[in-house]
Design a protein around this motif. Sequence first.
Motif, PDB file in Angstrom:
ATOM      1  N   ARG A   1       0.723  -0.971  -0.069  1.00 46.48           N
ATOM      2  CA  ARG A   1      -0.064   0.142  -0.032  1.00 46.48           C
ATOM      3  C   ARG A   1       0.858   1.267  -0.007  1.00 46.48           C
ATOM      4  N   ARG A   2       1.908   1.186   0.912  1.00 48.99           N
ATOM      5  CA  ARG A   2       2.746   2.535   1.070  1.00 48.99           C
ATOM      6  C   ARG A   2       3.693   2.798  -0.282  1.00 48.99           C
ATOM      7  N   TYR A   3       4.168   1.704  -0.884  1.00 50.40           N
ATOM      8  CA  TYR A   3       5.207   1.834  -1.822  1.00 50.40           C
ATOM      9  C   TYR A   3       4.985   1.338  -3.250  1.00 50.40           C
ATOM     10  N   GLY A   4       3.916   0.473  -3.146  1.00 51.03           N
ATOM     11  CA  GLY A   4       3.637  -0.341  -4.666  1.00 51.03           C
ATOM     12  C   GLY A   4       3.448   0.408  -5.758  1.00 51.03           C
ATOM     13  N   SER A   5       2.904   1.593  -5.901  1.00 54.67           N
ATOM     14  CA  SER A   5       2.689   2.457  -7.129  1.00 54.67           C
ATOM     15  C   SER A   5       4.021   3.108  -7.300  1.00 54.67           C
ATOM     16  N   ASP A   6       5.038   3.274  -6.466  1.00 54.20           N
ATOM     17  CA  ASP A   6       6.411   3.819  -6.914  1.00 54.20           C
ATOM     18  C   ASP A   6       7.121   2.875  -7.250  1.00 54.20           C
ATOM     19  N   VAL A   7       7.045   1.600  -6.658  1.00 51.90           N
ATOM     20  CA  VAL A   7       7.867   0.327  -7.095  1.00 51.90           C
ATOM     21  C   VAL A   7       7.502   0.123  -8.528  1.00 51.90           C
ATOM     22  N   LEU A   8       6.207  -0.051  -8.739  1.00 53.06           N
ATOM     23  CA  LEU A   8       5.846  -0.660 -10.158  1.00 53.06           C
ATOM     24  C   LEU A   8       5.987   0.543 -11.203  1.00 53.06           C
ATOM     25  N   ALA A   9       5.740   1.819 -10.613  1.00 50.66           N
ATOM     26  CA  ALA A   9       6.385   2.801 -11.640  1.00 50.66           C
ATOM     27  C   ALA A   9       7.909   2.452 -12.127  1.00 50.66           C
ATOM     28  N   LEU A  10       8.772   2.514 -11.141  1.00 51.41           N
ATOM     29  CA  LEU A  10      10.263   2.244 -11.385  1.00 51.41           C
ATOM     30  C   LEU A  10      10.329   0.923 -12.266  1.00 51.41           C
ATOM     31  N   CYS A  11       9.559  -0.290 -11.949  1.00 53.36           N
ATOM     32  CA  CYS A  11       9.725  -1.274 -12.831  1.00 53.36           C
ATOM     33  C   CYS A  11       9.301  -1.110 -14.335  1.00 53.36           C
ATOM     34  N   ALA A  12       8.325  -0.185 -14.399  1.00 52.05           N
ATOM     35  CA  ALA A  12       7.962   0.120 -15.970  1.00 52.05           C
ATOM     36  C   ALA A  12       8.801   1.096 -16.639  1.00 52.05           C
ATOM     37  N   GLY A  13       9.929   1.530 -15.888  1.00 49.15           N
ATOM     38  CA  GLY A  13      10.853   2.736 -16.242  1.00 49.15           C
ATOM     39  C   GLY A  13      10.177   3.974 -16.454  1.00 49.15           C
ATOM     40  N   ARG A  14       9.358   4.246 -15.294  1.00 50.54           N
ATOM     41  CA  ARG A  14       8.910   5.778 -15.292  1.00 50.54           C
ATOM     42  C   ARG A  14       9.552   6.188 -13.962  1.00 50.54           C
ATOM     43  N   ASP A  15       9.360   7.492 -13.610  1.00 45.80           N
ATOM     44  CA  ASP A  15       9.941   7.983 -12.344  1.00 45.80           C
ATOM     45  C   ASP A  15       8.822   8.231 -11.502  1.00 45.80           C
ATOM     46  N   PRO A  16       8.852   7.614 -10.452  1.00 41.62           N
ATOM     47  CA  PRO A  16       7.669   7.582  -9.512  1.00 41.62           C
ATOM     48  C   PRO A  16       7.113   8.704  -8.969  1.00 41.62           C
ATOM     49  N   ALA A  17       7.818   9.722  -8.861  1.00 46.49           N
ATOM     50  CA  ALA A  17       7.186  11.112  -8.558  1.00 46.49           C
ATOM     51  C   ALA A  17       6.359  11.793  -9.243  1.00 46.49           C
ATOM     52  N   ASP A  18       6.540  11.531 -10.774  1.00 44.60           N
ATOM     53  CA  ASP A  18       5.571  12.254 -11.808  1.00 44.60           C
ATOM     54  C   ASP A  18       5.200  11.523 -12.709  1.00 44.60           C
ATOM     55  N   GLY A  19       5.267  10.311 -12.755  1.00 46.54           N
ATOM     56  CA  GLY A  19       4.933   9.350 -13.727  1.00 46.54           C
ATOM     57  C   GLY A  19       5.576   9.466 -15.135  1.00 46.54           C
ATOM     58  N   GLN A  20       6.681  10.224 -15.276  1.00 47.26           N
ATOM     59  CA  GLN A  20       7.260  10.344 -16.619  1.00 47.26           C
ATOM     60  C   GLN A  20       8.162   9.282 -16.931  1.00 47.26           C
ATOM     61  N   ASP A  21       8.406   8.800 -18.093  1.00 46.50           N
ATOM     62  CA  ASP A  21       9.275   7.996 -18.724  1.00 46.50           C
ATOM     63  C   ASP A  21      10.690   8.617 -18.181  1.00 46.50           C
ATOM     64  N   GLN A  22      11.297   7.504 -17.932  1.00 47.85           N
ATOM     65  CA  GLN A  22      13.062   7.727 -17.550  1.00 47.85           C
ATOM     66  C   GLN A  22      13.867   7.799 -18.992  1.00 47.85           C
TER      67      GLN A  22
END
Length: 126
Positions: free
Chosen positions: A104-125
Amino acid sequence: AAAPAVPEQAPRPRQRTPARCRVCGRTLTDGGEMKLMRCEDCPSDMDEGLYERLRDWRGEQARRSGQPAFCVFTDKTLIAIAEAVPDDEHELARIPGVGMRKLRRYGSDVLALCAGRDPADGQDQD
C-alpha cells in the motif's frame, strides 16, 4: 428455545509447499535464498539498472521517513524485485518482503520504477 450453538470450526492451517529455486529446482531452506526464490550460487537475471534505481528510490524514502534504508525494503527484496520486474500489484505482492503495508505504501512507486517511469511524476525515464 434457541438452537444449540454450533461450535465454530477453526480454519485449518494451509499446507505450505517447500520453496524451490526457480533456476535449478532445489528446495530452499535459507531465508535469503527463499526471498530471492533461487539459490545464492544460481545465476541471477537481475535488471542491474532497475536495481540501482530501486536503491536510489529506497534511500530517498528512508531519508524522508527518518529510518534506515532496510526498513523500507532489504537489499534481498530489491534484488528479488529487480529479478522479477513485476507488472502489477499481484506480482509485486508475491515477492517475499513485500507485505500488504509496504504494498500500500510503496507499491505504486515500485511498479512505476519497474515500468521505467519516475515514481514522482509518472514520466518515462531517459
